[in-house]
Design a protein around this motif. Structure first.
Motif, PDB file in Angstrom:
ATOM      1  N   GLY B  48     -22.462  39.699  -0.669  1.00 48.24           N
ATOM      2  CA  GLY B  48     -23.155  40.979  -0.614  1.00 48.24           C
ATOM      3  C   GLY B  48     -23.372  41.436   0.819  1.00 48.24           C
ATOM      4  N   GLY B  49     -23.726  42.707   0.956  1.00 52.93           N
ATOM      5  CA  GLY B  49     -23.905  43.284   2.280  1.00 52.93           C
ATOM      6  C   GLY B  49     -25.308  43.158   2.824  1.00 52.93           C
ATOM      7  N   ALA B  50     -26.255  42.668   2.008  1.00 49.68           N
ATOM      8  CA  ALA B  50     -27.652  42.646   2.431  1.00 49.68           C
ATOM      9  C   ALA B  50     -28.336  41.352   2.009  1.00 49.68           C
ATOM     10  CB  ALA B  50     -28.381  43.855   1.837  1.00 49.68           C
ATOM     11  N   PRO B  51     -27.837  40.206   2.487  1.00 49.23           N
ATOM     12  CA  PRO B  51     -28.413  38.932   2.056  1.00 49.23           C
ATOM     13  C   PRO B  51     -29.740  38.605   2.740  1.00 49.23           C
ATOM     14  CG  PRO B  51     -26.697  38.546   3.676  1.00 49.23           C
ATOM     15  CD  PRO B  51     -26.706  40.026   3.399  1.00 49.23           C
ATOM     16  N   GLY B  52     -30.552  37.777   2.062  1.00 44.49           N
ATOM     17  CA  GLY B  52     -31.766  37.196   2.643  1.00 44.49           C
ATOM     18  C   GLY B  52     -31.769  35.719   2.330  1.00 44.49           C
ATOM     19  N   THR B  53     -31.673  34.876   3.348  1.00 45.41           N
ATOM     20  CA  THR B  53     -31.409  33.454   3.104  1.00 45.41           C
ATOM     21  C   THR B  53     -32.147  32.539   4.079  1.00 45.41           C
ATOM     22  OG1 THR B  53     -29.489  33.539   4.575  1.00 45.41           O
ATOM     23  CG2 THR B  53     -29.071  33.877   2.234  1.00 45.41           C
ATOM     24  N   ARG B  54     -32.153  31.271   3.716  1.00 47.06           N
ATOM     25  CA  ARG B  54     -32.718  30.201   4.545  1.00 47.06           C
ATOM     26  C   ARG B  54     -31.853  28.968   4.364  1.00 47.06           C
ATOM     27  NH1 ARG B  54     -38.591  27.234   4.263  1.00 47.06           N
ATOM     28  NH2 ARG B  54     -37.710  25.171   4.022  1.00 47.06           N
ATOM     29  N   GLU B  55     -31.566  28.289   5.455  1.00 47.07           N
ATOM     30  CA  GLU B  55     -30.834  27.006   5.424  1.00 47.07           C
ATOM     31  C   GLU B  55     -29.424  27.129   4.854  1.00 47.07           C
ATOM     32  OE1 GLU B  55     -31.888  24.669   7.265  1.00 47.07           O
ATOM     33  OE2 GLU B  55     -33.493  23.469   6.352  1.00 47.07           O
ATOM     34  N   THR B  56     -28.808  28.299   4.990  1.00 52.58           N
ATOM     35  CA  THR B  56     -27.423  28.422   4.534  1.00 52.58           C
ATOM     36  C   THR B  56     -26.433  27.998   5.622  1.00 52.58           C
ATOM     37  OG1 THR B  56     -27.591  30.767   5.092  1.00 52.58           O
ATOM     38  CG2 THR B  56     -27.754  30.181   2.772  1.00 52.58           C
ATOM     39  N   ASP B  57     -26.837  28.051   6.889  1.00 54.10           N
ATOM     40  CA  ASP B  57     -25.908  27.641   7.948  1.00 54.10           C
ATOM     41  C   ASP B  57     -25.539  26.173   7.848  1.00 54.10           C
ATOM     42  OD1 ASP B  57     -25.255  29.968   9.349  1.00 54.10           O
ATOM     43  OD2 ASP B  57     -27.153  29.928  10.434  1.00 54.10           O
ATOM     44  N   LEU B  58     -26.438  25.363   7.312  1.00 52.96           N
ATOM     45  CA  LEU B  58     -26.101  23.926   7.230  1.00 52.96           C
ATOM     46  C   LEU B  58     -25.143  23.632   6.089  1.00 52.96           C
ATOM     47  CD1 LEU B  58     -27.754  22.325   4.748  1.00 52.96           C
ATOM     48  CD2 LEU B  58     -29.661  22.550   6.301  1.00 52.96           C
ATOM     49  N   LEU B  59     -24.945  24.618   5.207  1.00 56.98           N
ATOM     50  CA  LEU B  59     -24.048  24.411   4.056  1.00 56.98           C
ATOM     51  C   LEU B  59     -22.594  24.705   4.431  1.00 56.98           C
ATOM     52  CD1 LEU B  59     -26.169  25.982   1.178  1.00 56.98           C
ATOM     53  CD2 LEU B  59     -25.951  23.575   1.785  1.00 56.98           C
ATOM     54  N   SER B  60     -22.134  24.100   5.503  1.00 54.55           N
ATOM     55  CA  SER B  60     -20.750  24.239   5.938  1.00 54.55           C
ATOM     56  C   SER B  60     -20.162  22.848   6.105  1.00 54.55           C
ATOM     57  CB  SER B  60     -20.678  24.968   7.284  1.00 54.55           C
ATOM     58  OG  SER B  60     -20.999  26.313   7.127  1.00 54.55           O
ATOM     59  N   PRO B  61     -18.844  22.744   5.844  1.00 51.40           N
ATOM     60  CA  PRO B  61     -18.226  21.414   5.875  1.00 51.40           C
ATOM     61  C   PRO B  61     -18.348  20.706   7.225  1.00 51.40           C
ATOM     62  CG  PRO B  61     -16.790  22.987   4.798  1.00 51.40           C
ATOM     63  CD  PRO B  61     -17.924  23.775   5.371  1.00 51.40           C
ATOM     64  N   ASP B  62     -18.504  21.479   8.304  1.00 52.27           N
ATOM     65  CA  ASP B  62     -18.564  20.847   9.623  1.00 52.27           C
ATOM     66  C   ASP B  62     -19.986  20.471  10.036  1.00 52.27           C
ATOM     67  OD1 ASP B  62     -19.121  23.651   9.801  1.00 52.27           O
ATOM     68  OD2 ASP B  62     -19.023  23.460  11.980  1.00 52.27           O
ATOM     69  N   LYS B  63     -20.986  20.792   9.185  1.00 59.41           N
ATOM     70  CA  LYS B  63     -22.358  20.469   9.548  1.00 59.41           C
ATOM     71  C   LYS B  63     -22.723  19.072   9.056  1.00 59.41           C
ATOM     72  CE  LYS B  63     -22.916  24.481  11.497  1.00 59.41           C
ATOM     73  NZ  LYS B  63     -21.571  25.077  11.171  1.00 59.41           N
ATOM     74  N   THR B  64     -23.705  18.473   9.695  1.00 62.40           N
ATOM     75  CA  THR B  64     -23.973  17.047   9.523  1.00 62.40           C
ATOM     76  C   THR B  64     -24.602  16.700   8.181  1.00 62.40           C
ATOM     77  OG1 THR B  64     -24.245  16.921  11.902  1.00 62.40           O
ATOM     78  CG2 THR B  64     -25.105  15.070  10.605  1.00 62.40           C
ATOM     79  N   VAL B  65     -25.622  17.441   7.802  1.00 62.49           N
ATOM     80  CA  VAL B  65     -26.289  17.168   6.526  1.00 62.49           C
ATOM     81  C   VAL B  65     -25.457  17.783   5.406  1.00 62.49           C
ATOM     82  CG1 VAL B  65     -28.348  17.584   5.138  1.00 62.49           C
ATOM     83  CG2 VAL B  65     -28.569  17.065   7.577  1.00 62.49           C
ATOM     84  N   GLN B  66     -24.973  16.967   4.483  1.00 60.21           N
ATOM     85  CA  GLN B  66     -24.067  17.443   3.433  1.00 60.21           C
ATOM     86  C   GLN B  66     -24.774  17.579   2.089  1.00 60.21           C
ATOM     87  OE1 GLN B  66     -20.202  17.607   3.777  1.00 60.21           O
ATOM     88  NE2 GLN B  66     -20.971  18.104   5.805  1.00 60.21           N
ATOM     89  N   GLN B  67     -25.996  17.066   1.986  1.00 58.95           N
ATOM     90  CA  GLN B  67     -26.687  17.113   0.700  1.00 58.95           C
ATOM     91  C   GLN B  67     -28.054  17.770   0.830  1.00 58.95           C
ATOM     92  OE1 GLN B  67     -26.294  12.941  -0.793  1.00 58.95           O
ATOM     93  NE2 GLN B  67     -24.897  13.931  -2.230  1.00 58.95           N
ATOM     94  N   VAL B  68     -28.495  18.341  -0.262  1.00 60.73           N
ATOM     95  CA  VAL B  68     -29.782  19.038  -0.273  1.00 60.73           C
ATOM     96  C   VAL B  68     -30.662  18.423  -1.361  1.00 60.73           C
ATOM     97  CG1 VAL B  68     -28.585  21.144   0.452  1.00 60.73           C
ATOM     98  CG2 VAL B  68     -29.167  20.837  -1.962  1.00 60.73           C
ATOM     99  N   ASP B  69     -31.966  18.714  -1.286  1.00 57.39           N
ATOM    100  CA  ASP B  69     -32.910  18.200  -2.282  1.00 57.39           C
ATOM    101  C   ASP B  69     -33.153  19.199  -3.396  1.00 57.39           C
ATOM    102  OD1 ASP B  69     -33.894  15.597  -1.025  1.00 57.39           O
ATOM    103  OD2 ASP B  69     -34.035  17.019   0.630  1.00 57.39           O
ATOM    104  N   ALA B  70     -33.096  20.484  -3.038  1.00 55.77           N
ATOM    105  CA  ALA B  70     -33.367  21.528  -4.025  1.00 55.77           C
ATOM    106  C   ALA B  70     -32.772  22.832  -3.522  1.00 55.77           C
ATOM    107  CB  ALA B  70     -34.872  21.692  -4.238  1.00 55.77           C
ATOM    108  N   LEU B  71     -32.557  23.762  -4.465  1.00 57.33           N
ATOM    109  CA  LEU B  71     -32.138  25.124  -4.125  1.00 57.33           C
ATOM    110  C   LEU B  71     -33.164  26.074  -4.739  1.00 57.33           C
ATOM    111  CD1 LEU B  71     -28.333  24.756  -4.968  1.00 57.33           C
ATOM    112  CD2 LEU B  71     -29.303  25.015  -2.656  1.00 57.33           C
ATOM    113  N   VAL B  72     -33.491  27.132  -3.995  1.00 56.67           N
ATOM    114  CA  VAL B  72     -34.536  28.049  -4.449  1.00 56.67           C
ATOM    115  C   VAL B  72     -33.991  29.468  -4.541  1.00 56.67           C
ATOM    116  CG1 VAL B  72     -36.756  29.112  -3.844  1.00 56.67           C
ATOM    117  CG2 VAL B  72     -36.415  26.637  -3.532  1.00 56.67           C
TER     118      VAL B  72
END
Lengths: 331, 331
Positions: B48-72
Motif C-alpha cells: 500500500g501507499g500509506a503504511p504504518g508499521t513497527r519492527e518491519t525493517d528487521l524482517l529482511s533476510p539479511d537482518k540478524t534476528v530471524q524470528q519474532v514472538d508475536a505479530l500485532v
C-alpha cells in the motif's frame, strides 16, 4: 461518467508512445519495444521470484536519471537482455539518449521471460536477441498486433498458448491508461478447462470473446500449472499521459500487479519473474492528485488484467506448439 | 487429492499459534495479536501507499534476528502502534523475548489501520492502545471470533462494514496455511451493491454465505470508494507450519497480496497501507521445495481472499456505524 477503452484499445492510445515487435518463428521467440517520441518517466515493481532484468536499479525515486528512452520486453531468458542492447545501439545511431558531454547514452530498461523450452529451434550460433531488439525498434508504430508476436511469440500458460496483449482505458479525468504484456505464466488465464477468462469481470465489450464469467471454479486451490516445464514469467508495462513523478510511476507499477492476480491463477509464484514497468509521458497534469492517482492505479490494474486475457485470446497456432490456442476452446 | 479448510477454518489451524483480540466498543477500535507458543520465523511485504508499521525493517533476510514472538494488527492509526508496546511489555514480564545477556527483548512487529473517523469516541486522554495490546495478548487462544472484534472492531470498506477475518487450507502435502486479516479497505469486498463477494471463486462450502459469483459487474472501472473518508488500510498475516526461511516467508507474504487483489476492488491504492506479514512455525519440512513453495504461496493468496470475505460477512451492527453490515444485504 463511464470509462471506455481508447480508439485502438492498445497502450499506444497514450499519445507519444509506439510499440515495435520482432518475431523469429523458427527460434519461436521475439522482442517487443515500447518507444517514446520523447524520453518518458518510468518506474518498476518486481513481484515474481525469478526475475531477469536490466537497468531496473535506476528506476528508483532516489536515482539521478528519471526518464528512459524505451522499455523492452523479450523472450530468451537472460540471453534476451541483448534485445535492449540492440535497441540502445540503434537509438544511439539516431542521436537519442541521456546527454553526457557530447555523448548520448540511451536508457533502455528491459525484462525477459523464459521461452527456451517451447518447441522452437534454440541452437543459435550467435545470440539473436540484439538483432530482434533492433528490428522491433525499427518497426515501432502506434498500431500493432496482439497474440503470437514480439516477446509473446513463443509464450505459454499452464494450459494454453500465451502471447502479447494490450488494452487501454480513458478516464473521466481525460487521462488515458494503457497496458502491454507478454503472458508466459506458470498459471492459467482461464478458469479450469473452459474458455472463460479470470479477467472476465473487467472485460469491455467483447474484447476477449465476451463469454462472461465462469459458472464453476474447479481446482482453484490446487490449480494446474506448468511447473515441470520451467517455462514461466509474465512481464508488462502500464503507461499513462498523466504527469507522474518517478515515485508515482513506481506506485502505478505496484497497483498494476493486481491485474496479474485477477487475470492469472496462480500468479507471482517463486518460479515467475513477474514484473511491471510503468511509464508516464507527462502530457496532462493531474487536477486532483489523490483521486486521480487512485483511479489511475486501478485503471492500470484493470487494463493489465484485460491485456492478459487479450494476449491469450489472440494467440495463433504454430506447428511446434506445446499448448493449444484459446481459439480451440471457443464455443 | 483435494484441498480443504482446517478444523477451525482459522489461522490457528497452524499448530502452535494463538490469536487474541481486544475491543473497545466506545472508542470503536481494537487490537489483534498473533502469538506463537515459541518464536517463529516471519517476513513482510508492504504494497500500500500509506503504511504504518513497527519492527518491519528487521524482517529482511539479511537482518540478524530471524524470528519474532508475536505479530500485532491494530486500529488507531499511528497511535495503534502502542498495542505492540503493550504486548512487548507483557511478554517481557513472562520472560519471553530475544536473549541478550540476561535481558529478554520481545520482537513484536506491528501494523496499523486508520479508524479514527469511524463514529467512535476518540477523545481519549491517554493512548488506549497499550492497554488493548496487553488485553489482546492475555486473551490469546486457538479459537477466536471473526467480525467486529480486535483490529477489525471499527473497520469499514467502501460500502459495508469491515472487520476481522480468518481462513485456513490443508494442502495434499500435509502443510496447513492460514490467513488473518483486518479489512478496512478503501475499496469494496462485494461486487457493486450486491451481496456476492469478489472472493467467491475461492469460497469453500458456504464459509461466507455460499452465494456464488455475481452475474453482473457494474462500475468495475470506476468503483465506489471511501476516498473522502480517509478511512483505509487492510493489514493481514499468513501463516504455515511448513519450515520456511526468512526469505521464503518474505516470498509467501508477497504471494499473499494476490488475495487482496482478488477480494478487494480496488486494492493497494495510494491511500491504503496494505501490508501482509508471513509466519512459519517450522514444524514440517518441505518434501518438494519448488512445488510446495508454489502451492503454499497460492494457498496463502486464496486463504487471504477468503479471510477478507469472511471478515465482511461476519461484521456485526453498532449504533455508531457509518456503513451497513453485509447481513443487511443478505438474500
Amino acid at each position: 461518467m463511464t470509462a471506455k477503452a481508447g480508439p485502438l484499445n492498445l497502450i499506444t492510445d497514450v499519445a507519444g508512445l509506439r510499440v515495435g515487435n520482432a518475431s523469429d518463428d523458427t527460434i519461436k521467440t521475439g522482442a517487443t519495444v515500447l518507444l517514446g517520441d520523447a524520453p518518458f518517466t518510468a518506474g518498476v515493481h518486481v513481484m515474481g521470484g525469478a526475475p531477469g532484468t536490466r537497468e531496473t536499479d535506476l528506476l528508483s525515486p532516489d536515482k539521478t536519471v528519471q526518464q528512459v528512452d524505451a522499455l523492452v520486453l523479450s523472450g530468451g531468458s537472460a540471453f534476451g537482455l541483448d534485445a535492449a542492447s540492440g535497441v540502445a545501439d540503434a537509438l544511439r545511431a539516431e542521436g537519442r539518449g541521456f546527454a553526457v558531454g557530447d555523448q548520448r547514452v540511451p536508457i533502455v530498461p528491459a525484462a525477459i521471460l523464459f521461452d527456451l523450452l517451447n518447441g522452437g529451434k534454440k541452437d543459435w550460433a550467435e545470440n539473436p536477441y540484439k538483432r530482434l531488439g533492433a528490428e522491433a525498434l525499427a518497426s515501432a508504430t502506434p498500431s500493432f498486433a496482439c497474440g503470437s508476436v514480439g516477446a509473446g511469440t513463443g509464450a505459454t500458460t499452464a494450459n494454453l498458448k500465451g502471447g502479447l496483449g494490450s488494452a487501454s482505458l480513458v478516464l473521466p479525468s481525460g487521462h488515458t491508461v494503457g497496458a502491454l504484456v507478454a503472458v508466459n505464466a506458470l498459471g492459467s488465464a482461464v478458469v479450469g478447462d473452459g474458455p472463460q477468462f479470470w479477467a472476465a469481470p473487467f472485460e469491455i465489450g467483447d474484447e476477449f470473446g465476451g463469454l462472461g464469467v465462469a459458472s464453476a471454479y474447479p481446482d482453484v486451490h490446487l490449480p494446474e500449472t506448468k511447473l515441470s516445464q520451467h517455462a514461466n514469467t509474465t512481464i508488462g508495462i502500464v503507461a499513462t499521459d498523466a504527469a507522474l513523478t518517478q515515485a508515482q510511476c513506481t506506485r502505478l507499477a505496484t497497483a498494476a500487479h493486481d491485474g496479474f492476480a485477477r487475470a492469472l491463477v496462480p500468479s507471482h509464484t517463486p518460479m515467475d519473474g513477474d514484473l511491471i514497468f510503468a511509464a508516464s509521458t507527462g502530457a496532462h497534469e493531474m487536477q486532483n492528485p489523490l483521486a486521480d492517482a487512485l483511479l489511475l492505479g486501478h485503471a492500470a490494474a484493470t487494463c493489465m488484467a484485460r491485456a492478459i486475457a487479450r494476449a491469450v485470446f489472440a494467440a495463433t497456432h504454430s506447428d511446434t506448439d506445446t499448448r493449444p490456442c484459446w481459439s480451440s476452446l471457443a464455443p
